[in-house]
Design an enzyme around this catalytic site. Structure first.
Site, PDB file in Angstrom:
ATOM      1  N   GLY A  27       0.815  -1.220   0.000  1.00 57.00           N
ATOM      2  CA  GLY A  27       0.000   0.000   0.000  1.00 57.00           C
ATOM      3  C   GLY A  27       0.846   1.266   0.000  1.00 57.00           C
ATOM      4  O   GLY A  27       1.897   1.340  -0.652  1.00 57.00           O
ATOM      5  N   ASP A  80       2.569   2.487   2.369  1.00 51.67           N
ATOM      6  CA  ASP A  80       3.854   2.228   3.035  1.00 51.67           C
ATOM      7  C   ASP A  80       4.901   1.776   2.006  1.00 51.67           C
ATOM      8  O   ASP A  80       6.029   2.303   1.956  1.00 51.67           O
ATOM      9  CB  ASP A  80       3.612   1.141   4.092  1.00 51.67           C
ATOM     10  N   SER A  84      -5.555   3.313   7.665  1.00 58.40           N
ATOM     11  CA  SER A  84      -6.315   2.088   8.032  1.00 58.40           C
ATOM     12  C   SER A  84      -7.381   1.670   7.029  1.00 58.40           C
ATOM     13  O   SER A  84      -8.000   0.623   7.221  1.00 58.40           O
ATOM     14  CB  SER A  84      -6.978   2.196   9.425  1.00 58.40           C
ATOM     15  N   VAL A  88      -5.545  -2.095   3.459  1.00 59.57           N
ATOM     16  CA  VAL A  88      -5.344  -3.458   3.981  1.00 59.57           C
ATOM     17  C   VAL A  88      -6.011  -3.632   5.354  1.00 59.57           C
ATOM     18  O   VAL A  88      -6.533  -4.710   5.661  1.00 59.57           O
ATOM     19  CB  VAL A  88      -3.826  -3.745   4.105  1.00 59.57           C
TER      20      VAL A  88
HETATM   21  N1  AR6 Z   1      -0.669   7.636  -2.098  1.00 61.37           N
HETATM   22  C1  AR6 Z   1      -1.780   7.904  -1.381  1.00 61.37           C
HETATM   23  N2  AR6 Z   1      -2.598   6.944  -0.886  1.00 61.37           N
HETATM   24  C2  AR6 Z   1      -2.280   5.658  -1.183  1.00 61.37           C
HETATM   25  C3  AR6 Z   1      -1.129   5.293  -1.923  1.00 61.37           C
HETATM   26  C4  AR6 Z   1      -0.311   6.355  -2.398  1.00 61.37           C
HETATM   27  N3  AR6 Z   1       0.802   6.123  -3.111  1.00 61.37           N
HETATM   28  N4  AR6 Z   1      -1.098   3.937  -2.024  1.00 61.37           N
HETATM   29  C5  AR6 Z   1      -2.185   3.470  -1.391  1.00 61.37           C
HETATM   30  N5  AR6 Z   1      -2.910   4.502  -0.874  1.00 61.37           N
HETATM   31  P1  AR6 Z   1      -2.986   0.976   3.048  1.00 61.37           P
HETATM   32  P2  AR6 Z   1      -3.638   0.589   5.922  1.00 61.37           P
HETATM   33  C6  AR6 Z   1      -4.145   4.491  -0.089  1.00 61.37           C
HETATM   34  O1  AR6 Z   1      -3.383  -0.422   2.754  1.00 61.37           O
HETATM   35  O2  AR6 Z   1      -5.031   0.216   5.606  1.00 61.37           O
HETATM   36  C7  AR6 Z   1       0.791  -1.787   4.634  1.00 61.37           C
HETATM   37  O3  AR6 Z   1       1.222  -3.027   4.167  1.00 61.37           O
HETATM   38  C8  AR6 Z   1      -5.025   3.273  -0.152  1.00 61.37           C
HETATM   39  O4  AR6 Z   1      -5.810   3.273  -1.335  1.00 61.37           O
HETATM   40  O5  AR6 Z   1      -1.741   1.502   2.442  1.00 61.37           O
HETATM   41  O6  AR6 Z   1      -3.392   1.573   7.041  1.00 61.37           O
HETATM   42  C9  AR6 Z   1       1.425  -1.406   5.970  1.00 61.37           C
HETATM   43  O7  AR6 Z   1       2.743  -1.875   6.073  1.00 61.37           O
HETATM   44  C10 AR6 Z   1      -5.875   3.490   1.093  1.00 61.37           C
HETATM   45  O8  AR6 Z   1      -6.899   4.455   0.819  1.00 61.37           O
HETATM   46  O9  AR6 Z   1      -2.812   1.207   4.664  1.00 61.37           O
HETATM   47  C11 AR6 Z   1       0.514  -2.069   6.956  1.00 61.37           C
HETATM   48  O10 AR6 Z   1       0.853  -3.431   7.134  1.00 61.37           O
HETATM   49  C12 AR6 Z   1      -4.892   4.141   2.078  1.00 61.37           C
HETATM   50  O11 AR6 Z   1      -3.778   4.568   1.283  1.00 61.37           O
HETATM   51  C13 AR6 Z   1      -0.839  -1.975   6.316  1.00 61.37           C
HETATM   52  O12 AR6 Z   1      -0.605  -1.877   4.913  1.00 61.37           O
HETATM   53  C14 AR6 Z   1      -4.391   3.224   3.161  1.00 61.37           C
HETATM   54  O13 AR6 Z   1      -4.211   1.900   2.659  1.00 61.37           O
HETATM   55  C15 AR6 Z   1      -1.566  -0.720   6.750  1.00 61.37           C
HETATM   56  O14 AR6 Z   1      -2.864  -0.746   6.222  1.00 61.37           O
END
Ligand code: AR6
Length: 176
Positions: free
Chosen positions: A36, A38, A121, A124
């Protein structure tokens, strides 16, 4: 409108490209990277970010830690660990609010004039976007009313539908 004179803005796109002082990472408790947003932040920042993260020894859910931004346009990355959604009865709302508050305190302490948040959050970790965005907007409004720094908070949405959720909330008066 919220009377904050444009201090809260919504943008759509990749948070790693934003020319802001600090971006917030939706990390996990290890702070050692993941998928994601991260994964995108670590790829864009380069290996220096992981090396610094290794010195931090992880982070509790609801808390946050700061690093440099390395190859990112942003000077700082604020790594926060959101709650995994488990139906809403395991303290998730309070933990998510704490992510926003703690990150904003760290941004203010660093002297960041602008900070961008992803929708913590809601990927994932499965937190429903409407409920999560409501908390994000409430906490940003409360913090900005009490503090002149940061001047501007950006909510960086990865999808048009998420963007519409934030914009609708920001067009509502507080408490509605
Ligand atoms: N820019 C902006 N937003 C984004 C980007 C980006 N480049 N990429 C994804 N999103 P997530 P979580 C959005 O899954 O739910 C990781 O593996 C995405 O569409 O990134 O907090 C960490 O290491 C969503 O709306 O974070 C943790 O293990 C938002 O960012 C876990 O995922 C958050 O999605 C954290 O899960």
């Amino acid at each position: 409108m919220d009377g904050l004179d444009g201090r809260i803005r919504v943008v759509k796109g990749d948070i790693t490209t934003l020319e802001v002082d600090a971006i917030v990472n939706a990390a996990n408790a290890s702070l050692l990277g993941g998928g994601g947003v991260d994964g995108a932040i670590h790829r864009a920042a380069g290996p220096g970010l992981l090396a610094e993260c290794r010195t931090l020894h992880g982070c509790d859910t609801g808390s946050a830690k700061v690093t440099a931004g390395y190859r990112l346009p942003a000077r700082w990355v604020i790594h926060t660990v959101g709650p995994v959604w488990a139906g809403g009865t395991r303290g998730e709302p309070g933990l998510l609010a704490s992510c926003y508050r703690t990150s904003l305190v760290l941004a203010a302490t660093a002297g960041a004039r602008s900070v961008a948040f992803p929708a913590i959050s809601t990927g994932v970790y499965g937190y429903p976007i409407e409920a999560a965005a409501r908390i994000a907007v409430r906490e940003a409004r409360a913090f900005l009313r009490a503090s002149r720094v940061p001047e501007t908070v950006f909510f960086c949405c990865f999808s048009q539908s998420d963007r519409e959720v934030y914009e609708a909330l920001l067009n509502q008066p507080e408490g509605a």
